[in-house]
Design a protein around this motif. Sequence first.
Motif, PDB file in Angstrom:
ATOM      1  N   ALA A 118       0.837  -1.268   0.068  1.00 34.56           N
ATOM      2  CA  ALA A 118      -0.158  -0.064  -0.043  1.00 34.56           C
ATOM      3  C   ALA A 118       0.879   1.169   0.055  1.00 34.56           C
ATOM      4  CB  ALA A 118      -0.848  -0.033   1.031  1.00 34.56           C
ATOM      5  N   GLY A 119       0.242   2.262  -0.532  1.00 32.32           N
ATOM      6  CA  GLY A 119       0.908   3.824  -0.301  1.00 32.32           C
ATOM      7  C   GLY A 119       2.010   3.953  -1.488  1.00 32.32           C
ATOM      8  N   LEU A 120       2.090   2.934  -2.419  1.00 31.60           N
ATOM      9  CA  LEU A 120       3.000   3.678  -3.725  1.00 31.60           C
ATOM     10  C   LEU A 120       2.494   4.327  -4.385  1.00 31.60           C
ATOM     11  CD1 LEU A 120       4.390   0.785  -2.622  1.00 31.60           C
ATOM     12  CD2 LEU A 120       4.807   0.149  -4.742  1.00 31.60           C
ATOM     13  N   ARG A 121       3.240   5.406  -5.034  1.00 24.41           N
ATOM     14  CA  ARG A 121       2.469   6.728  -5.884  1.00 24.41           C
ATOM     15  C   ARG A 121       3.565   6.995  -6.900  1.00 24.41           C
ATOM     16  NH1 ARG A 121      -1.246   4.904  -3.572  1.00 24.41           N
ATOM     17  NH2 ARG A 121      -2.857   5.833  -2.340  1.00 24.41           N
ATOM     18  N   SER A 122       3.017   7.028  -8.400  1.00 24.69           N
ATOM     19  CA  SER A 122       3.734   7.533  -9.452  1.00 24.69           C
ATOM     20  C   SER A 122       3.136   8.914  -9.508  1.00 24.69           C
ATOM     21  CB  SER A 122       3.657   6.716 -10.583  1.00 24.69           C
ATOM     22  OG  SER A 122       2.333   6.596 -11.095  1.00 24.69           O
ATOM     23  N   PHE A 123       2.153   9.463  -8.862  1.00 25.23           N
ATOM     24  CA  PHE A 123       1.342  10.583  -9.217  1.00 25.23           C
ATOM     25  C   PHE A 123       0.935  10.777 -10.699  1.00 25.23           C
ATOM     26  CE2 PHE A 123       3.939  10.715  -5.228  1.00 25.23           C
ATOM     27  CZ  PHE A 123       2.735  11.039  -4.440  1.00 25.23           C
ATOM     28  N   ASP A 124       0.883   9.676 -11.586  1.00 25.62           N
ATOM     29  CA  ASP A 124       0.570   9.792 -12.881  1.00 25.62           C
ATOM     30  C   ASP A 124      -0.784   9.062 -13.024  1.00 25.62           C
ATOM     31  OD1 ASP A 124       0.326   9.560 -15.504  1.00 25.62           O
ATOM     32  OD2 ASP A 124       2.371   8.594 -15.880  1.00 25.62           O
ATOM     33  N   ARG A 125      -1.906   9.690 -13.184  1.00 27.95           N
ATOM     34  CA  ARG A 125      -3.144   9.042 -13.298  1.00 27.95           C
ATOM     35  C   ARG A 125      -3.418   8.497 -14.718  1.00 27.95           C
ATOM     36  NH1 ARG A 125      -7.062   9.956  -8.897  1.00 27.95           N
ATOM     37  NH2 ARG A 125      -5.964   9.951  -7.156  1.00 27.95           N
ATOM     38  N   THR A 126      -2.592   8.617 -15.569  1.00 32.32           N
ATOM     39  CA  THR A 126      -2.484   8.132 -16.910  1.00 32.32           C
ATOM     40  C   THR A 126      -2.378   6.578 -16.875  1.00 32.32           C
ATOM     41  OG1 THR A 126      -0.525   8.540 -17.741  1.00 32.32           O
ATOM     42  CG2 THR A 126      -2.120  10.235 -18.039  1.00 32.32           C
ATOM     43  N   ASP A 148       8.613   4.075   4.748  1.00 26.19           N
ATOM     44  CA  ASP A 148       8.218   4.983   5.426  1.00 26.19           C
ATOM     45  C   ASP A 148       7.548   6.132   4.519  1.00 26.19           C
ATOM     46  OD1 ASP A 148      10.467   6.057   4.460  1.00 26.19           O
ATOM     47  OD2 ASP A 148      11.299   6.678   6.371  1.00 26.19           O
ATOM     48  N   GLN A 149       8.199   6.176   3.373  1.00 29.04           N
ATOM     49  CA  GLN A 149       7.657   7.073   2.122  1.00 29.04           C
ATOM     50  C   GLN A 149       6.229   6.632   1.830  1.00 29.04           C
ATOM     51  OE1 GLN A 149      10.071   7.962  -1.211  1.00 29.04           O
ATOM     52  NE2 GLN A 149       9.273  10.003  -1.353  1.00 29.04           N
ATOM     53  N   ALA A 150       6.020   5.572   1.699  1.00 26.22           N
ATOM     54  CA  ALA A 150       4.701   5.026   1.368  1.00 26.22           C
ATOM     55  C   ALA A 150       3.589   5.270   2.571  1.00 26.22           C
ATOM     56  CB  ALA A 150       4.602   3.427   1.162  1.00 26.22           C
ATOM     57  N   GLY A 162      -5.146   1.619  10.516  1.00 26.08           N
ATOM     58  CA  GLY A 162      -5.042   0.589  10.081  1.00 26.08           C
ATOM     59  C   GLY A 162      -3.736   0.333   9.261  1.00 26.08           C
ATOM     60  N   VAL A 163      -2.993   1.322   9.128  1.00 26.46           N
ATOM     61  CA  VAL A 163      -1.605   1.542   8.648  1.00 26.46           C
ATOM     62  C   VAL A 163      -0.447   0.743   9.323  1.00 26.46           C
ATOM     63  CG1 VAL A 163      -0.022   2.740   7.154  1.00 26.46           C
ATOM     64  CG2 VAL A 163      -2.297   3.422   7.081  1.00 26.46           C
ATOM     65  N   TYR A 164       0.396   0.066   8.402  1.00 24.39           N
ATOM     66  CA  TYR A 164       1.288  -0.681   8.985  1.00 24.39           C
ATOM     67  C   TYR A 164       2.347  -0.812   8.224  1.00 24.39           C
ATOM     68  CZ  TYR A 164      -2.072  -2.619  11.956  1.00 24.39           C
ATOM     69  OH  TYR A 164      -3.453  -2.766  12.959  1.00 24.39           O
ATOM     70  N   GLU A 165       3.630  -0.137   8.622  1.00 25.21           N
ATOM     71  CA  GLU A 165       5.096  -0.237   7.687  1.00 25.21           C
ATOM     72  C   GLU A 165       5.532  -1.617   8.029  1.00 25.21           C
ATOM     73  OE1 GLU A 165       9.186   1.905   7.091  1.00 25.21           O
ATOM     74  OE2 GLU A 165       7.510   3.007   8.216  1.00 25.21           O
ATOM     75  N   THR A 166       5.753  -2.386   7.018  1.00 27.84           N
ATOM     76  CA  THR A 166       6.035  -3.662   7.253  1.00 27.84           C
ATOM     77  C   THR A 166       7.366  -3.986   6.396  1.00 27.84           C
ATOM     78  OG1 THR A 166       4.993  -4.366   5.198  1.00 27.84           O
ATOM     79  CG2 THR A 166       3.754  -4.477   7.381  1.00 27.84           C
TER      80      THR A 166
END
Length: 358
Positions: A118-126, A148-150, A162-166
Amino acid sequence: MRELAVVVGTRPEIIKMAPVIRAAQGRFDLHLIHTGQHYDEEMSGAFFESLDLPTPDDNLEIGSGSQAEQTASGLVGVESMLVERDPAAVLALGDTNAVVSTALAASKLPTKFGHVEAGLRSFDRTMPEEVNRVVADHVADFSFAPTDQAVQHLDDEGISAGVYETGNTIVDACRDHAPMAEERSTVLTDLDIAGRDYVAATIHRASNTDDPDRLRAIMDALDTASAPVVLPAHPRTTSVLDDIGYEPSGSLRLVDPLDYLDFLKLLDNARVAVTDSGGIQEEASILEVPCLTVRPNTERPETVSAGVNQLVEPEDLGDRLETLLTDDAERAAMTGHPNLYGDGTAGEHIVDVLDAQV
């Protein structure tokens, strides 16, 4: 015993979910659902056997199709399985159509949904993948973030419960599977190549394959390298290359898709990796292989910040690849940082959380 459903549909999902499946065995009644999004046996089905994983309990056999067709078929199929089985929780990983189908199905049922990676982002909605992971994150009961960035990305979007850094399960997978690959695979002998004397490449994303000029420029850069370039060709890539009549005549060797352990050994022993895959950016960093990613952005920015991965455009790929092949200092500067994604215990951490919470 509480039941835990795990949904996988593509090669990367099977690989990355393997540590979670192993950690869950004996602690949950495990029910494995394979959506069959990758319908080619070489791309998916054989991995269960090669990784010593249990055979899926259900195969939805979704196969190919448009984004809407795959998502709709997955939604219907996964919902049916969840209604029938009523597991305590269901897990899905990553950003594929199988993930968004599982997330939407579980969000309207009592079953708790856990999003692994969870939490990965490219910030590219295309990118369809970006939409899938955003939707999955916003309906998840458990968000298992790899870094931690995610975690920060989720918090920026108002997701904190419900967020856990694993850590990332790809670290577990590489550490588990690399020794298996070294022992079992004969891929270097089969391809008549020597370790550290070649480039391992993969190109399959629609942003590259759906633009014939862009794809041709990538292939030309690989075909003019000063070392052999081995590219196990995804069916999508092969189809477009056939359509445009592209045939390599230099350093590029197009081969059939490889068994996972064969590809892992190929990557582990490469001098440089060239890819547009998110997972291979991670694997290359763990295996300490310099990586060039043919994309304008990445949802794995940690690899870029650490200096082990560089984003390149097709017109720059040839020069940058040649530098890494011939300049030992440049290559050394992009080698290292195998612990960007954790210590190899992500699978156990995820199962520990579920064991305590469901």
